[in-house]
Design a protein around this motif. Sequence first.
Motif, PDB file in Angstrom:
ATOM      1  N   GLU A 106       0.847  -1.200   0.000  1.00 35.30           N
ATOM      2  CA  GLU A 106       0.000   0.000   0.000  1.00 35.30           C
ATOM      3  C   GLU A 106       0.882   1.250   0.000  1.00 35.30           C
ATOM      4  N   LYS A 113       1.131   4.232  -3.111  1.00 37.47           N
ATOM      5  CA  LYS A 113       0.991   5.678  -2.965  1.00 37.47           C
ATOM      6  C   LYS A 113       2.235   6.404  -3.473  1.00 37.47           C
ATOM      7  N   GLU A 117       2.216   6.389  -7.213  1.00 33.79           N
ATOM      8  CA  GLU A 117       1.281   7.369  -7.736  1.00 33.79           C
ATOM      9  C   GLU A 117       1.842   8.793  -7.590  1.00 33.79           C
TER      10      GLU A 117
END
Length: 404
Positions: A151, A155, A158
């Motif tokens: 996770e 992020k 991105e």
Amino acid sequence: MTSEVLPKNKIGNASAHKPAHRRIQPMDWAMIVSISVILGIFVYTSMFTREFTVNVVSVVQEYPYQIYTRFSTAGVVAAKRRVDIAAKTTGQLVEFAVEEGSLVTKGQVIARLESADAAAQRDQIEAKLKLAVANLEHARVDLAEESLNVERYKKLFEMGSVSRAEYKAAEGRYRKALSAVDAAEASIKAESAALRGAEVALEYTQIKAPFSGVVLSLNAEVGDVVTPLGPAGGSDSSVATVVDVSSFSVEVTVPGARIGEVQRGQPCAIVIDGLLDEHFMGEVSSIEPRAEKGNADFAVKVRFLEYDPRIRPDAAARVSFLSHPVSRDDDAPRMVVHKSAVVTVPGGYGVYLVKDDRAVLKKVRIGKRFDNRVEILGGVSVGDMLVANPPEGLKNGSRLMVNI
């Protein structure tokens, strides 16, 4: 005054009319004594020398069941449930946990086989299962870390802070951790199944009773290598024989002429061959006509109300069919006599004892009455012969002629 003189003959006649006081002569005494003797002889003869022809009964000691017995017949003890028990796996017999005649409950261990190998196998698999559980815990911890890590990398990717390759590597590590958890869970399932199998194998080294009953026989020796029963059964592999004591009964044959005296639930007394001094209470459990054509007999089963470890299947027995139930508290031998021998006397009851061809009146104490018998509590002894239905005129000391 002139006095009148009576003639002499008149004076004599006057004196003749006076009453005479005659003394009893010896001859008179002899007559009185003779008459008394004759009367005495007559009375003695009528009362004590008259001979009475009588029937006699004996004072006996009997159990109440014998008093209430309608008829008896011979039979054989049978067990409805009788099983030869064998091992479920091949192994060496190392111990018997019971003896012949032991009462056992369902699931109780009867014998044990050598179990060291099976126990070691179980312990080994149990250790593997514990290791698999520990591996699952580690795998879940790794999975949690990799889940957070993927996770975070997502992020960062991105945001452009990490490359696609770095993000894909994080995803790879997550999937690997997920697979590790799945593998650990599968290993636990496999080891759990293996442990259950090992426990069953270890359980098979214990030979247990399939139902509550009594151990009829032990059919092997410690040290023997025993095997499971073959497809055809048989007793060659049998370790022990167990019978269900609740299914014990005596099977007898009752003639058609007497079957009207038998009904289901009727109380019975059972005497076992070899245990003749004892008896066991039972009741009729079934009545069936014989299958043979033209046979008017009936097959009757009498079940035992209580079990005694000395009772064995196939033992010869004799069944008495009773007219009245007998409780265990009331089941003690009693001194009894036929009621026809007991008479009423002042202050109670009496009997005429036959002794030296004479009737001897004996006062007795009576107890319980059983149909045509009376319990005697004292006054006579077992074996004494008593007058039955004492005839009118019978007295203490009367002469007797006993009918044979």
